[in-house]
Design a protein around this motif. Structure first.
Motif, PDB file in Angstrom:
ATOM      1  N   ILE A 142      -4.011  -1.398  -5.066  1.00 14.27           N
ATOM      2  CA  ILE A 142      -4.002  -1.438  -3.595  1.00 14.27           C
ATOM      3  C   ILE A 142      -5.269  -2.108  -3.086  1.00 14.27           C
ATOM      4  O   ILE A 142      -5.238  -2.970  -2.208  1.00 14.27           O
TER       5      ILE A 142
ATOM      6  N   SER B 179      -5.054  -5.733  -1.111  1.00 17.06           N
ATOM      7  CA  SER B 179      -5.363  -5.879   0.317  1.00 17.06           C
ATOM      8  C   SER B 179      -6.622  -6.718   0.497  1.00 17.06           C
ATOM      9  O   SER B 179      -6.690  -7.558   1.391  1.00 17.06           O
TER      10      SER B 179
ATOM     11  N   VAL C 173      -9.019   3.040   1.055  1.00 15.06           N
ATOM     12  CA  VAL C 173      -8.214   3.175  -0.165  1.00 15.06           C
ATOM     13  C   VAL C 173      -8.700   4.344  -1.012  1.00 15.06           C
ATOM     14  O   VAL C 173      -7.921   5.144  -1.523  1.00 15.06           O
TER      15      VAL C 173
ATOM     16  N   ALA D 141       0.838  -1.205   0.000  1.00 12.79           N
ATOM     17  CA  ALA D 141       0.000   0.000   0.000  1.00 12.79           C
ATOM     18  C   ALA D 141       0.869   1.250   0.000  1.00 12.79           C
ATOM     19  O   ALA D 141       0.652   2.175  -0.795  1.00 12.79           O
TER      20      ALA D 141
END
Lengths: 402, 402
Positions: free
Chosen positions: A143, A147, B64, A119
């Motif tokens: 990202i 994740s 995010v 990230a």
């Protein structure tokens, strides 16, 4: 309640204006609605729902996020999304596998570490100017997916299936958007860029025309002031050119994604357009400086100034014609005709005659009263700005020939 | 392989440069990593996982997407996301309920119709300039959530629970981002805007200083050319000002979301900053025109020109000082001191003495040879551009006082 009515009327007028200014906006809205409704069919049909389950939601999501105004932007976003999901999915599965080997305690620590590093690294990558311009959205999705997959993998052991489902639904959503966007009244970023460059040239041409015709003219035809309303807008038109850099660069970035189409059958030199846009802006800055001298209290011309004015008018009008012709040549994607060259030549001739006149006239000049010199300054400034503009137009013309 | 090495080295140098230019970028990257890892804890802890299930993913997603560089942008996006989800959730539940009353056949048709209309309408709304500037992301999320909830409601009957879960996870993700963003080395959009305005003023001041010191000076000190490298960058610095409009407007939009903080304890007049930015740009356009006359083949000054040059140098230097002082006043958020005013007064005095000189010197002038007039033109242009710049700085100063 009256205020509310006024507000509603205001919004309606605004909406009407937006739709009139560019009817493609309305078409675009209907296209988005169509694409989303189509994709929603995945929920309506039983068998499809069974195989995809909740994942079908990703298809709707993809359509909403990816469906942009121009084909290039849609393609770019779709490509970014697909590639990022693919790469992040692969890495996520790998990270999960690696963490699995480290036992009960090591697993969450390792996964946390991976997520943290990836990230942070990809957030930093987004600051690279080139990446920001073309792959910003991709890194965001990277990202997100990484994740999501490496974390959720910690729970359920069906990551591979999850990744596969996500990719399929994204592919479905992306291709529906792309098909609808490019088949029903497509808006090409390349064409937008092309037209905006042509329009900007014409705007500058319009200003110079107005400048030559109005401000440089002797004051005898002040009765024509009734046309002021029209002229005002042509004088303000060039202002939008000053800040066009951002829009043009975005368009060029989108256009890179587009395949050959219509007038641009082969790969197109978008860099050339960027360069051309820069030159046009440079010319617009000069014009802005010129505009600062257009005050209504311009003095009535003495005889000496009148002759300079005449030359200035000529320069202004010829440059205007050059720019307008070049603009319409670009619009029609034809090679600039020789008449453009003729205008350049005659504007340069006008510059030359102006300088000659100035050189020879200093003797005439001395016969006049002494504060003349002060009065020449503004007109001299205008003259040299115009000369500079002629330079600019010449460069623009050269650039157009390429 | 050698090419690869070169490429890696290139990327590393670039990364190093990006980090050095603004170390907050590195901090920002680590903050994003931290926030995502924190939110991932929802998956690690058993009890939390049970109550939220797969929805916990929404928290990761929110972090995010919402975590932006400045506090204002993060706040704005978080607010947009939360509000849009709330409204769209409510409408989605309503639409689903309404469709339920219409029987087996009417239900999918009605839901499809609703989705189509809402998607098309909110896509069109995004074209409104004001909405685009502040609520663009909100409308995107609105379409997303509305279609998602009204469609998925057609399948499972737990929409209310779903909507509730989504809102909670979004709230968790949003507040984690917000806390980390605003507590650990926060970057305030308002401060960014403030600093960029001050920096732009100083850049223009630097150019004028260099212009006064280098191009207007007599050619005697050409031995100082070794400093050229340094000067070059100060001469190019102003160019970034020309295209600053977009960045400034974005910053102002973000800054609107920010609460009072630091130097800006009370609500801040962002519109004033936008106005000031516009004036600075106008001044930069003049400077760009001025820059076009800075060719190295500038002639050695005759006696007459020398005196104009002197006045021009004075104007240039005084305007430079005004701009620099104003810039540093803004930077320190102090009320401009009287010394700024003194610089404005003395630059105006220099303008006056220049015009006086020009008026009185026409008799001197006549004694010289005839192509002098032609040679004056560039310097006269420079003079009147400088006079215009003095006007601009005065307006900037007035604007700063407000």
């Amino acid at each position: 309640p009256e205020k509310l009515v006024a507000k509603v009327v205001g919004v309606a007028t605004m909406a009407n204006k937006l739709a009139r200014d560019d009817p493609r906006r309305v078409v675009h809205s209907f296209k988005v609605g169509l694409a989303i409704t189509l994709v929603s069919l995945f929920y309506y049909f039983q068998p499809l729902y069974k195989s995809f389950g909740v994942s079908a939601m990703w298809a709707v999501m993809t359509v909403v996020v990816v469906f942009e105004f121009t084909v290039g932007a849609t393609l770019g976003k779709g490509f970014n999304r697909a590639m990022a999901t693919l790469i992040a999915g692969g890495l996520g599965v790998g990270a999960h596998h690696l963490a699995n080997l480290c036992g009960k305690i090591g697993e969450p620590v390792l996964i946390g570490l991976f997520v943290y590093i990836f990230a942070a690294a990809s957030t930093f990558m987004r600051f690279f100017p080139k990446i920001k311009a073309r792959y910003d959205y991709g890194f965001l999705i990277f990202i997100l997916t990484f994740s999501f997959i490496s974390i959720s993998g910690y729970r359920a052991d069906e990551i591979l299936e999850l990744a596969h489902k996500r990719l399929t639904t994204i592919a479905i959503g992306g291709s529906v958007s792309l098909l609808i966007n490019s088949l029903i009244f497509p808006v090409w970023a390349g064409e937008e860029l092309h037209n905006s460059i042509a329009l900007n040239m014409e705007k500058l041409g319009l200003f110079l025309e107005g400048f030559g015709a109005k401000y440089l003219k002797t004051t005898e035809d002040e009765t024509n002031n009734s046309k002021d309303g029209n002229n005002k807008s042509s004088f303000q038109g060039y202002k939008s050119v000053l800040n066009s850099k951002n829009v043009e660069e975005n368009m060029a970035n989108f256009a890179r994604w587009e395949p050959g189409h219509g007038k641009f059958r082969y790969h197109h030199p978008w860099n050339q357009y960027i360069k051309l846009g820069g030159l046009i802006r440079q010319c617009a800055y000069r014009i802005d400086a010129l505009n600062a001298f257009c005050k209504p209290d311009i003095q009535k011309p003495q005889k000496f100034q009148e002759e300079i004015r005449e030359a200035c008018t000529k320069i202004s009008l010829e440059s205007s014609k050059t720019l307008k012709k070049l603009g319409s040549c670009i619009r029609a994607t034809t090679y600039p005709s020789s008449s453009v060259n003729a205008h350049i030549v005659s504007s340069k001739a006008a510059v030359k005659s102006l300088t000659c006149f100035l050189t020879s006239s200093s003797s005439i000049y001395t016969t006049q009263n002494s504060d003349e010199l002060l009065q020449i300054i503004p007109i001299a400034t205008i003259a040299s700005l115009l000369i500079d503009i002629v330079d600019c137009t010449e460069k623009i013309a050269e650039c157009t020939y390429d």
